[in-house]
Design an enzyme around this catalytic site. Structure first.
Site, PDB file in Angstrom:
ATOM      1  N   HIS A 132      31.985  41.182  38.018  1.00  0.00           N
ATOM      2  CA  HIS A 132      33.405  41.549  38.072  1.00  0.00           C
ATOM      3  C   HIS A 132      33.577  42.953  38.634  1.00  0.00           C
ATOM      4  O   HIS A 132      34.592  43.601  38.413  1.00  0.00           O
ATOM      5  CB  HIS A 132      34.017  41.428  36.677  1.00  0.00           C
ATOM      6  CG  HIS A 132      33.850  40.037  36.139  1.00  0.00           C
ATOM      7  ND1 HIS A 132      34.758  39.027  36.382  1.00  0.00           N
ATOM      8  CD2 HIS A 132      32.833  39.476  35.446  1.00  0.00           C
ATOM      9  CE1 HIS A 132      34.319  37.905  35.830  1.00  0.00           C
ATOM     10  NE2 HIS A 132      33.145  38.148  35.259  1.00  0.00           N
ATOM     11  N   GLU A 141      12.092  58.583  43.199  1.00  0.00           N
ATOM     12  CA  GLU A 141      11.363  59.852  43.209  1.00  0.00           C
ATOM     13  C   GLU A 141       9.932  59.625  43.717  1.00  0.00           C
ATOM     14  O   GLU A 141       9.328  60.504  44.306  1.00  0.00           O
ATOM     15  CB  GLU A 141      11.347  60.472  41.796  1.00  0.00           C
ATOM     16  CG  GLU A 141      11.100  61.973  41.800  1.00  0.00           C
ATOM     17  CD  GLU A 141      11.406  62.631  40.463  1.00  0.00           C
ATOM     18  OE1 GLU A 141      12.452  63.286  40.345  1.00  0.00           O
ATOM     19  OE2 GLU A 141      10.593  62.502  39.535  1.00  0.00           O
ATOM     20  N   LYS A 169      15.623  72.646  43.200  1.00  0.00           N
ATOM     21  CA  LYS A 169      15.519  73.594  42.078  1.00  0.00           C
ATOM     22  C   LYS A 169      15.503  75.024  42.608  1.00  0.00           C
ATOM     23  O   LYS A 169      16.145  75.912  42.055  1.00  0.00           O
ATOM     24  CB  LYS A 169      14.227  73.347  41.287  1.00  0.00           C
ATOM     25  CG  LYS A 169      14.273  72.117  40.400  1.00  0.00           C
ATOM     26  CD  LYS A 169      12.972  72.014  39.619  1.00  0.00           C
ATOM     27  CE  LYS A 169      12.849  70.692  38.907  1.00  0.00           C
ATOM     28  NZ  LYS A 169      11.523  70.438  38.375  1.00  0.00           N
TER      29      LYS A 169
END
Ligand SMILES: O=P(O)(O)OC[C@H]1O[C@](O)(CO)[C@@H](O)[C@@H]1O
Length: 528
Positions: free
Chosen positions: A351, A322, A455
């Site tokens: 793994h 950000e 937003k």
């Protein structure tokens, strides 16, 4: 490089902080002397920018704000005596509140003690508290914390279901700097409803952590919530862990917040040094710049070899991405900056995706986080002379070596233990590295215009939903999607309207879809 030369390089570049017992090793990043020299002028500027920032310059020009998270750890650095006092007093208020909660002096109306916390917040108002809870909460904390960090109804239900028998002794922290972010607002409304459903007085359980006079603050004041703690406009969400945002949940869980702050302060002092080789944050920024060519061409894979640091990579994801992920630089040029961050923990990831790191596309550099102390107390031997911790350490060293042999760069940060001091120091180290790197690549690390765009787009969708439902409620007959779009005055938005209606239909919200579900063009829509 032969083994002897590599050992020498390791020693030449090793950074050690005595007070924190923290080592930083950038020797496995392939930069050379000429590269370091070429960056010195940029670092001189970065150090100067940082000094101005700490003195109270408007380091976030777009938002016209100072950037003051460093003052939280050393209030005497704040640019005015009023700010210094505010920081000191807030910390004292936080501690006094926690003390009263712990002793039961502050308790819920229908129980003698608070036993649990629901922390509602998102982004910087969740990731720090989540990381710190995972890293530092005692096994049997004074209050057990649960997080609602999304607007996912099923996620909210899960938390509330788990707490349904202890809601009467659960404290709710609503954390939102702006006090207007939809996700925590929704979470708060849903949690409030759950309290009313059990005839509990939500206000007597609720604490707001938000900017003074934000919408949330006004609600908390009007309803007489149990507590209110301030967030400051000069602390960004992603650098707020050592403000009330992180300190309130931490201290309530019994975590030593003074030690966290002290660790961060020690690291701040160490990363204020304007000498590249003696500044661990500058060394990190140098390594990042080298690896990604100053353009973020390589991803940062964060591998803590300690379960309790599991959420460090998620925390860093926001802090780094950000802050650095920007389209424009400070001069308005289009630069598309950033560094992608991901990771989980070692040796678990061995793994999962270490196969690709070792042999696949070389588009990353690794950051190993090593913790010297295996556990409190002695370890049993799982093989003669060998413990589980020896295995973990061996896996780290082995993976680092295997990556190096295949020309994959890595950084190693080593701490003695996971404790409040070292966690505070890690937070401060990366905050400063991000700030310095941002100066090197000339971006504003302290705004997030891209998030605002998302937003706004979401708000547009919700407006469209209202318009579409208004159209359908007026209509007597079923309409095609195109007709709905026309009548809603949104002819270009047929696909969005289809998705809105499909979602409402799936949730029993009165939308009837007739036709073939797999062929949206065939659908007729009505409300019933
Ligand atoms: O604390 P607030 O204001 O609710 O914001 C939450 C998060 O939203 C953002 O503004 C954007 O995602 C983050 O920077 C911030 O941490």
């Amino acid at each position: 490089m032969d083994a002897k030369a590599l050992w020498q390089r390791y020693q030449n570049w090793l950074y050690f902080h005595e007070g924190l017992g923290l080592y930083l090793d950038v020797s496995r990043m392939g930069f050379d002397h000429a590269f370091v020299e070429s960056l010195r002028p940029k670092f001189d500027k970065a150090f100067a920018d940082m000094a101005e920032l700490e003195k109270g310059a408007i380091a976030n020009p777009d938002e016209g704000r100072m950037v003051g998270h460093y003052w939280l750890r050393n209030p005497d650095l704040a640019p005015t005596p009023e700010l210094t006092q505010e920081i000191v007093q807030t910390l004292e208020q936080i501690e006094a509140f926690a003390e009263k909660v712990h002793t039961g002096a502050i308790h819920p109306p229908k129980a003698s003690r608070f036993t649990d916390i629901i922390s509602i917040g998102i982004g910087g108002s969740a990731l720090g508290p989540e990381f710190v809870a995972e890293a530092l909460a005692p096994d049997f904390p004074s209050l057990k914390i649960h997080f609602i960090d999304n607007s996912d109804p099923a996620g909210i239900d899960r938390t509330l279901n788990q707490l349904r028998n202890s809601l009467s002794s659960t404290l709710v922290l609503v954390i939102s700097k702006s006090g207007g972010t939809p996700e925590p607002r929704n979470g708060m409304i849903e949690v409030k409803a759950a309290y009313s459903g059990q005839n509990l007085d939500f206000a007597k359980h609720a604490v707001a952590i938000t900017s003074v006079d934000s919408n949330l603050d006004k609600v908390a004041q009007a309803e007489g919530w149990l507590g209110r703690f301030p967030m400051y406009d000069w602390v960004g969400g992603r650098t707020s862990e050592l403000s009330a945002v992180g300190l309130v949940p931490a201290v309530l869980q019994g975590i030593d917040i003074r030690a966290m702050i002290a660790g961060a302060k020690e690291m701040d002092d160490a990363t204020r040094v304007s000498n590249l080789e003696n500044n661990p944050a500058a060394l990190l920024a140098l390594a990042w710049y080298f690896s990604g060519n100053g353009k973020g061409e390589k991803d940062m894979v964060v591998l803590p070899y300690k379960d309790s640091l599991l959420l460090f990579s998620r925390y860093l994801q926001q802090l780094v991405m950000e802050s650095l992920g920007k389209e424009k630089d400070l001069d308005g040029n289009t630069v598309y900056q950033g560094i992608a961050v991901y990771g989980n923990k070692g040796s678990t990831d061995q793994h999962a995706y270490v196969q690709q790191l070792r042999e696949g596309i070389p588009n990353f550099f690794a950051t190993f986080i090593e913790v010297l102390e295996d556990r409190e107390g002695k370890s049993l031997e799982v093989e003669p002379g060998v413990t589980s911790g020896d295995f973990l350490s061996g896996f780290l060293l082995g993976t680092r070596q295997a990556l190096y042999e295949n020309q994959r760069d890595s950084i190693t940060v080593t701490i003695p233990q996971v404790n409040p001091k070292t966690v505070g120091a890690l937070i401060a180290l990366y905050e400063r590295a991000v700030g310095l790197y941002a100066s090197l690549v000339n971006v504003n690390a302290y705004h997030q215009p891209g998030v605002e765009a998302g937003k706004k787009a979401a708000a547009v969708i919700l407006e469209l939903q209202s318009k579409v439902m208004a159209v359908l409620q007026k209509e007597k007959t079923a309409l095609s999607l195109e007709e709905v779009a026309q009548k809603a005055g949104a002819a270009e938005e047929v696909e969005a309207i289809y998705k809105i209606l499909r979602h409402l239909h799936a949730n029993g919200r009165g939308v009837v879809l007739q036709g073939e579900l797999g062929k949206p063009g065939s659908l007729k829509v009505s409300v019933g």
